[in-house]
Every structure is written in structure tokens, then in C-alpha cells.
Design a protein around this motif. Sequence first.
Motif, mmCIF file in Angstrom:
data_model
loop_
_atom_site.group_PDB
_atom_site.id
_atom_site.type_symbol
_atom_site.label_atom_id
_atom_site.label_comp_id
_atom_site.label_asym_id
_atom_site.label_seq_id
_atom_site.Cartn_x
_atom_site.Cartn_y
_atom_site.Cartn_z
ATOM 1 N N MET A 93 4.673 -4.958 -12.100
ATOM 2 C CA MET A 93 5.614 -4.560 -11.053
ATOM 3 C C MET A 93 6.038 -3.112 -11.129
ATOM 4 S SD MET A 93 6.860 -4.931 -8.063
ATOM 5 C CE MET A 93 6.080 -6.609 -7.895
ATOM 6 N N THR A 94 5.535 -2.197 -10.392
ATOM 7 C CA THR A 94 6.322 -1.052 -10.822
ATOM 8 C C THR A 94 7.127 -0.254 -9.632
ATOM 9 O OG1 THR A 94 4.239 0.313 -9.535
ATOM 10 C CG2 THR A 94 4.107 -0.114 -12.065
ATOM 11 N N ARG A 95 7.114 -1.048 -8.454
ATOM 12 C CA ARG A 95 7.902 -0.651 -7.345
ATOM 13 C C ARG A 95 9.213 -1.646 -6.957
ATOM 14 N NH1 ARG A 95 4.553 1.785 -2.587
ATOM 15 N NH2 ARG A 95 6.709 2.428 -2.137
ATOM 16 N N TRP A 96 10.172 -1.146 -6.729
ATOM 17 C CA TRP A 96 11.347 -1.831 -6.629
ATOM 18 C C TRP A 96 12.190 -1.477 -5.297
ATOM 19 C CZ3 TRP A 96 11.797 -6.128 -10.157
ATOM 20 C CH2 TRP A 96 11.039 -5.805 -11.242
ATOM 21 N N ARG A 97 13.077 -2.210 -4.920
ATOM 22 C CA ARG A 97 13.698 -2.052 -3.735
ATOM 23 C C ARG A 97 15.230 -2.477 -3.808
ATOM 24 N NH1 ARG A 97 14.203 -4.999 0.742
ATOM 25 N NH2 ARG A 97 12.741 -6.256 -0.176
ATOM 26 N N CYS A 98 16.201 -1.614 -3.411
ATOM 27 C CA CYS A 98 17.384 -2.153 -3.383
ATOM 28 C C CYS A 98 17.443 -3.252 -1.977
ATOM 29 C CB CYS A 98 18.485 -0.859 -3.002
ATOM 30 S SG CYS A 98 20.039 -1.229 -2.466
ATOM 31 N N ALA B 293 8.425 -5.359 -1.358
ATOM 32 C CA ALA B 293 7.332 -6.295 -0.853
ATOM 33 C C ALA B 293 5.959 -5.754 -0.438
ATOM 34 C CB ALA B 293 8.018 -6.578 0.607
ATOM 35 N N ASP B 294 5.988 -4.662 -0.215
ATOM 36 C CA ASP B 294 4.451 -4.006 -0.332
ATOM 37 C C ASP B 294 4.542 -2.908 -1.409
ATOM 38 O OD1 ASP B 294 6.309 -2.062 0.593
ATOM 39 O OD2 ASP B 294 5.453 -1.316 2.436
ATOM 40 N N GLY B 295 5.020 -3.665 -2.640
ATOM 41 C CA GLY B 295 4.896 -2.636 -3.869
ATOM 42 C C GLY B 295 3.553 -2.546 -4.630
ATOM 43 N N ARG B 296 2.548 -3.078 -4.056
ATOM 44 C CA ARG B 296 1.429 -3.036 -4.731
ATOM 45 C C ARG B 296 0.868 -1.503 -4.710
ATOM 46 N NH1 ARG B 296 -1.155 -7.003 -6.882
ATOM 47 N NH2 ARG B 296 -3.140 -5.963 -6.659
ATOM 48 N N ASN B 297 1.099 -0.630 -5.821
ATOM 49 C CA ASN B 297 0.652 0.931 -5.627
ATOM 50 C C ASN B 297 -0.670 0.836 -5.962
ATOM 51 O OD1 ASN B 297 0.201 2.992 -6.235
ATOM 52 N ND2 ASN B 297 2.534 3.611 -6.793
ATOM 53 N N PRO B 298 -1.663 1.130 -5.110
ATOM 54 C CA PRO B 298 -3.261 1.177 -5.554
ATOM 55 C C PRO B 298 -3.530 1.944 -6.722
ATOM 56 C CG PRO B 298 -2.777 1.903 -3.411
ATOM 57 C CD PRO B 298 -1.431 1.459 -3.890
ATOM 58 N N GLU B 299 -2.552 3.194 -6.825
ATOM 59 C CA GLU B 299 -2.695 4.032 -8.048
ATOM 60 C C GLU B 299 -2.408 3.515 -9.348
ATOM 61 O OE1 GLU B 299 -3.994 7.238 -7.952
ATOM 62 O OE2 GLU B 299 -4.683 6.490 -5.898
ATOM 63 N N ALA B 300 -1.318 2.589 -9.198
ATOM 64 C CA ALA B 300 -1.030 1.984 -10.301
ATOM 65 C C ALA B 300 -2.094 0.854 -10.650
ATOM 66 C CB ALA B 300 0.453 1.402 -10.150
ATOM 67 N N ASP B 301 -2.376 0.132 -9.744
ATOM 68 C CA ASP B 301 -3.313 -0.652 -10.357
ATOM 69 C C ASP B 301 -4.761 -0.011 -10.885
ATOM 70 O OD1 ASP B 301 -1.665 -2.703 -9.009
ATOM 71 O OD2 ASP B 301 -2.891 -2.928 -7.156
ATOM 72 N N LYS B 302 -5.117 0.937 -10.771
ATOM 73 C CA LYS B 302 -6.136 1.723 -11.297
ATOM 74 C C LYS B 302 -5.976 1.880 -12.669
ATOM 75 C CE LYS B 302 -7.778 3.806 -6.953
ATOM 76 N NZ LYS B 302 -7.482 5.430 -6.555
ATOM 77 N N ARG B 303 -4.539 2.024 -13.129
ATOM 78 C CA ARG B 303 -4.471 2.622 -14.477
ATOM 79 C C ARG B 303 -4.478 1.535 -15.395
ATOM 80 N NH1 ARG B 303 0.143 7.214 -13.038
ATOM 81 N NH2 ARG B 303 -0.993 7.813 -11.326
#
Lengths: 64, 385
Positions: free
Chosen positions: A1-6, A54-64
Motif C-alpha cells: 500500500m502506497t496511497r493513503w487518504r484523509c 480506495a482506488d489506491g492501486r498505483n500501477p507504476e508502484a506495482d511494476k517496481r
Amino acid sequence: MTRWRCPECGYRYDEIAGDLHEGFAPGMKLCGLPTDWTCPDCGIIPAREFVPDADGRNPEADKR
Amino acid sequence: MSTAAALPWKDRKRYLWIISAVLPALPLLSLALWSMTRNDLSLWLTLLVVYGVIPVLDLVLGEDRSNPPEEAVPALEADPWYRWLVYAAVPLVYLTVIVGTVFAMTAELGLLGYLGLALSVGWIGGAGINIGHELGHKKGLFDRTMARLSLAASGYGHFQIEHVRGHHRDVATPEDSASSRLGESYYRFITREIPGGFSRAWRLESERLARQGKGPWTPGNEILQPALVTVLLYGGLTLWLGWQALPFLLLQAAFAYTLLSAANYVEHYGLLRDKVGEGRYERPQPRHSWNSNHIVSNLVLYQLERHSDHHAHPTRSYQALRHFEDAPQLPTGYFGMFLVALFPPLWRRVMDPRVLAHARGDLSRINIDPASADRYQNGHRPVAA
């Protein structure tokens, strides 16, 4: 998990990008933010109460 | 009635919010009156409205507790009309400060007229802080820039950081310099709140800049940026009109400061959030701010008085703020409460029983002024609830 939301106001914190205005360099983990730091937009939610974006699946992050 | 319920909801106050936007021009009206009558009393028009007409109208017209239906809120929030009504007020604040100062320096005013004009312009500086408050909670760069401009008119540019990052984080706790305590008079609160706000803002901004690897004395300092606008405005007027303009500008700004203090004073008096862990407090709830649904004063202040919802949900726009049944209610609007606050014994008589009732008599759930704690802890009840 790399993206978070208030959960109050929707401000997003992406660990990959960091937040340069707040002085958080790219790569800074949410758990590494200061304990007295609160959401810069609403001011009332500390980092530990942020929720996974909620839509925090960052495709760039998944590649790394 | 069922047919009425089927109609789409319409905001009955949509056009009434124009009142908030034109308030900053009120001293200009009094200057027009003075030009016609040459009577210094006409320069007290603004004070008569805010301390006379509006408190009376609040008492006569009372409250409106209705809320917009939740399904209407997204459209209400997105409607640019409401935003533009706030933007439009910012140039009026500047116009009033500039025209007011020119008038004070060039017209033949007696002491009475000079004082009335300075306090009137100061009131509009206070209104400018309210405008800056509404815009400073928004996320866009334009809104935040307009917020700082509006605050700079009264030399209060640090407020944006102090308020959003400081006051909202610490509200209704002993740590907050902008939350008044049970037993604390308005006058003593001013001496704690104004310096406390400056130092907290500076500390927060210094910490942010330090994380960027910078010291506080940098062009990126968002306290120094609006301060520079204030220096240019006041310095420019002083160079243009002579040194006598400076005391006038400082007098009206000082009055604006005390007005913000008055608002902060009435907004959280005695209220306390529960601790939920070491150095941690529960999230701000509607019960942690005094609320007022009084119609007229809310229409003048972009609904600032629906303060309980504002602190529970700080980024909600003024036109969408709600009344909550569990929020503690002020007996009248801010303008009337400002007058009450000027007389501390009267204030305690009106407010202390309400604080005690809200806390169900449990002193551990009240933000008490340490200097006055004995008075309350020895079983003394200021006035029977």
C-alpha cells in the motif's frame, strides 16, 4: 500500500511522490511522518488515522 | 404536503448571502453620509449596525435550524455562485481600508469621527479575517491566495496556518491558545490568544520549512508572504498620505485583532475534548464548538456561527453547514455575544451555567482556566443552572 487518504476531507498522500510542500521527500512512508502532523487540508486527522486510498492501486508502484 | 416534498430542494438563502459579500462596503456608505451631512456621528453607522441593529434583529427574527438535504449538498458545494460571493468581498475590504484611510487623513474630522471611522474600518478588517477564514479552508491555490490577501488587509496573514494547522488540530483542549477556558475573561483571553496564535503559526511554518531543508527566513515562508503584502499596503498608504496614516492603520488593525479574538472567545468557551490516549484527544465533534443558528448574524458572516459542523468537517463550504441537535447552542448570535463578552460578570452569568449543563456538572469534562479553577472546584456555582 502506497496511497493513503484523509478520511475526513479526501486529501491524498502517495508515498512514492511524497508531498514536497509539506517537506516529505518522495519515498517517505506514511508511518514515518511526524506524530503531531495532521492532514494539511482539514487539519484534524493525524497520519496514523489515514485510510488506504480506495482506488489506491498505483500501477507504476506495482511494476517496481 | 406530499407534493411539496416531491419538489427539488431550493436554497432559500442563495441570494441572501449577498449580504455577507457587501458588508465590507458598509463604512463607504457612512462616508457618503458624512459627505452629505458633515456630521461625525454618521461615521458610527457601521458600529450601530453591528452592535445595535444586528443583535436586535437576531433576537427578533431568531433561529433557522433547517439543514440542506444531504443529496443536495454535492451540487450546493460545487455551485460557483457561492464561491464568487466570497471572492467579491476581498476587493471591497481593500477598498474600504484604502478609502477609509484617505478620508481619515484628508477630511476635517473631529476626534469622534476619526474614532468612529477607525473602528468601522477595523470591523471590516475583522470581516476580512472571516472571508480569509472561509477561503483558507479550501484546497485550491486561488482560494488560498485570496484568503491570504484578505487576511493581509488587517495584518493577520499568519492566521491561515495558525487556524487550519494549529487551532483545528488543538481545538477544545488546554493546549489551544484559541480556545477560551471556563472562568477566563475576554480581556485575559486576548492576551493569551493573540501572541499564542503568532507563535504557534511561526512554529508550524518553521517546522514545515525545516522539513524542506530551509530556515524560516525564506521567500517560501507563507507567513512572510502575506506580511509583505501588509507592509506594502500600509507602507504605501503612509508614503502617500504622510506618517499620520500609520497610527490610523495600526489602530484599525488592532481593533480587527480583538474582533477575531472575540469570535474565538465565544466559539469554544469551556468546551473540552476527551483524551483517548497519551497526548491524544478524540476527533473534534459538533459538541466541541458553540453553535448559533441565528438568521441575521449568520447571513452577515457566511454562516460562521454554524461552528459545530465547521470544526467537525472543516472543509465543508459555508452554504452547506448544518445544525446538529447535540451541539451546544449560544443564546444569541455572535454580535450579541461579543457585547456580552465585554462585561465578564455578565458573560459568566450567561455562559457558565450553559457550560456546566453541557458537561452535566462534571468539572473534569470542562476546559477550566487554572487561575479560576478554585472558584469552581470549591463547589461554587456562579449562577444556579
